[in-house]
Enzyme design. Structure first.
Site, short mmCIF file in Angstrom:
data_model
loop_
_atom_site.label_atom_id
_atom_site.label_comp_id
_atom_site.label_asym_id
_atom_site.label_seq_id
_atom_site.Cartn_x
_atom_site.Cartn_y
_atom_site.Cartn_z
N LYS A 280 0.87 -1.18 0.00
CA LYS A 280 0.00 0.00 0.00
C LYS A 280 0.90 1.23 0.00
CE LYS A 280 -4.45 1.17 0.37
NZ LYS A 280 -5.16 0.82 1.61
N HIS A 281 0.71 2.10 -0.97
CA HIS A 281 1.51 3.33 -1.08
C HIS A 281 3.01 3.01 -1.08
CE1 HIS A 281 -2.16 5.51 -0.86
NE2 HIS A 281 -2.39 5.21 0.40
N ASN A 423 12.84 5.77 7.74
CA ASN A 423 13.47 4.76 8.58
C ASN A 423 12.56 3.53 8.65
OD1 ASN A 423 15.89 6.11 9.45
ND2 ASN A 423 14.60 7.45 10.71
N HIS A 529 14.56 5.80 0.00
CA HIS A 529 13.89 7.10 0.12
C HIS A 529 12.88 7.31 -0.99
CE1 HIS A 529 17.59 7.83 2.55
NE2 HIS A 529 16.68 8.39 3.34
#
Length: 529
Positions: A280-281, A423, A529
């Site tokens: 999800k996302h 993180n 990232h």
């Protein structure tokens, strides 16, 4: 220059001969004179078409193993001459140069040659020279000349000629010219990037990037953003190469999330058993292995049933009927797998909005490829993170060593953490995630989020205690302080895998020993990232 210009003379020289005879026949029926070279000329003659060899026009034979055949003023003059410029027309008359109104060229299959793993010399011989030179010349002179580089445009060309009594419009020639320059640009990018790899140039002076349109998208991440999806020619198994059997058109976010899901599930070799990842996302909300595919799916789903709603499901083995029946119990956006049984397809057919993508293969998680990220005014380029850690790479740094079962869960958690936004903290128990903390600004927060996810899992499933109790914990980067580690211990973590390398490693190790944890260092981090 007039808008409409007739096509009287055409040069056809193609490597991919798909549709060549049909196109040439239609042109001949319109009275267009056909010029050609080598294999293309031979194919047209065998089909009974009248065709002139370029060597007849230039007065020079093809030579040097075909390297020199179209690089001649009678070819390039015919492509570049401005038909409404008196000096150009006089030069054509003086030197016996006939105008070429249509160029049909597709290039030597350089990309396919590289993809097939050919040696250096073979790749060099498959770099086209005459083709790109003619394409660029014809495209520059699109005021008068049509240049076709894609087989898919043959029908459009014939339609244009039919609509305009054997002529083409300026707008159509502009359209063809743009595609032509994009093709030679992509071709040169493929050659330059291949040479950079062959020469082991980590950062060449110029890096060319190219893609081929796969589909225009309704919008981007948000409805006010325009977007499109391009393939890079690498043929890496995944969302770009998959066959979509059913469902609505993929959106920008669907594509991004499906890629994340399939790249994650590919970390688990199907020879070692079924695996499932639910995304999800672009973050995993559940990942698991199991004795069967449906078991792997159920374990992944149980990790975070709330987030799994409307998610992306990726499988490392072909979808079967039992797993398909389980998946359709809730709303799912996309399912991607190497294959699917006929029974599974029938079950999915009842959910018309559910997209099913089949790839025939898994991507190689260790194969190095380039990854690009745009920033203002530039591109960041790096190798894709294909870092791998095996049992032999782990260093036990605490007084207590993990058991064999804990070590298996640690390595599982490490594979998942690689695909979680930094993180990242991941709790794993018995081959399944039970808590995922992603994208927090501190490692302490990620450990806390993962623990809260595990607590919610216990509530939803009616468990007596949090599944984080006795779990293996992975951190994508080192713990800068002991607080994040102690938060994981408080949640019930019993063993930890992390890169190590902090200035305070000794403090963190001491805290792990005091808490009775086993901990291993990988020597490698997985920032994402």
């Amino acid at each position: 220059m007039t808008d409409l210009h007739p096509v009287r003379r055409a040069l056809l020289s193609v490597s991919d001969k798909t549709g060549l005879i049909e196109l040439a026949t239609a042109l001949a029926e319109r009275g267009v004179e056909l010029l050609s070279t080598g294999g293309s000329a031979k194919a047209m003659r065998e089909a009974g078409l009248a065709v002139k060899d370029v060597s007849e026009i230039t007065g020079f034979p093809e030579m040097m193993d075909g390297r020199v055949k179209t690089l001649h003023p009678k070819v390039h003059g015919g492509l570049l001459a401005l038909r409404d410029n008196d000096a150009h027309v006089a030069a054509m008359d003086e030197h016996g140069i006939g105008g070429i109104d249509l160029l049909v060229v597709n290039l030597y299959p350089f990309e396919a040659t590289v993809a097939a793993g050919a040696d250096y010399e073979t790749c060099i011989e498959n770099i086209d020279i005459g083709g790109p030179a003619m394409i660029r010349a014809a495209a520059k002179n699109h005021g008068f000349v049509n240049v076709v580089v894609d087989v898919e445009d043959y029908d459009a060309l014939l339609q244009e000629l039919g609509d305009n009594d054997g002529q083409t419009s300026y707008a159509f020639r502009q359209f063809l010219a743009q595609k032509a320059y994009a093709r030679t640009g992509a071709y040169d990018a493929a050659v330059s990037n291949w040479m950079a790899d062959a020469l082991s140039l980590e950062a060449p002076k110029r890096r060319a990037v190219a893609g081929e349109l796969k589909q225009t998208l309704r919008y981007g991440e948000n409805s006010h953003q325009k977007a499109a999806f391009y393939t890079d020619g690498s043929n890496r198994p995944g969302v770009a190469t998959a066959t979509q059997l059913q469902g609505k058109e993929l959106s920008y976010n669907n594509i991004n999330d499906t890629d994340a899901a399939f790249e994650l599930v590919a970390e688990f070799d199907p020879a070692n058993g079924p695996a499932c990842a639910i995304i999800k996302h672009a973050n995993p909300c559940g990942v698991a292995v199991g004795g069967s595919l449906v078991e792997a799916y159920q374990k992944a789903f149980d990790c975070d049933r709330t987030s799994a709603f409307g998610g992306i499901v990726a499988l490392n083995q072909p979808l079967d009927a039992e797993t398909a029946s389980k998946i359709v119990e809730i709303f799912t956006e996309v399912v991607i797998a190497p294959g699917a049984s006929d029974e599974a397809k029938e079950i999915f057919a009842g959910k018309k909005n559910l997209r099913l993508l089949l790839t025939d293969a898994l991507p190689d998680p260790r194969k190095p490829i380039m990854a690009y990220k745009q920033v203002a005014g530039g591109l960041l380029v790096q190798d894709k993170d294909v870092g791998y850690v095996g049992m032999e790479d782990l260093k036990v740094v605490t007084k207590k060593a993990p058991s064999d079962a804990e070590m298996a869960d640690l390595l599982f958690a490490w594979k998942v953490a690689k695909h979680v936004k930094s993180n990242a903290i991941v709790y794993v128990k018995d081959g399944a995630t039970v808590g995922v903390g992603a994208g927090q600004m501190s490692r302490l927060d990620s450990a806390n989020v993962a623990a809260s996810k595990a607590a919610r899992m216990a509530d939803v499933l009616g468990m007596d205690e949090s599944p984080a109790k006795g779990s293996a914990v992975a951190s994508d980067a080192f713990f800068p302080f002991a607080d994040g580690l102690l938060e994981a211990a408080a949640a019930g973590g019993k063993c930890v895998i992390q890169p190590g390398g902090s200035m305070r490693d000794n403090e963190v190790i001491a805290a792990a020993d005091e808490a009775g944890l086993a901990m291993v260092f990988t020597g490698m981090r997985h920032f994402r990232h």
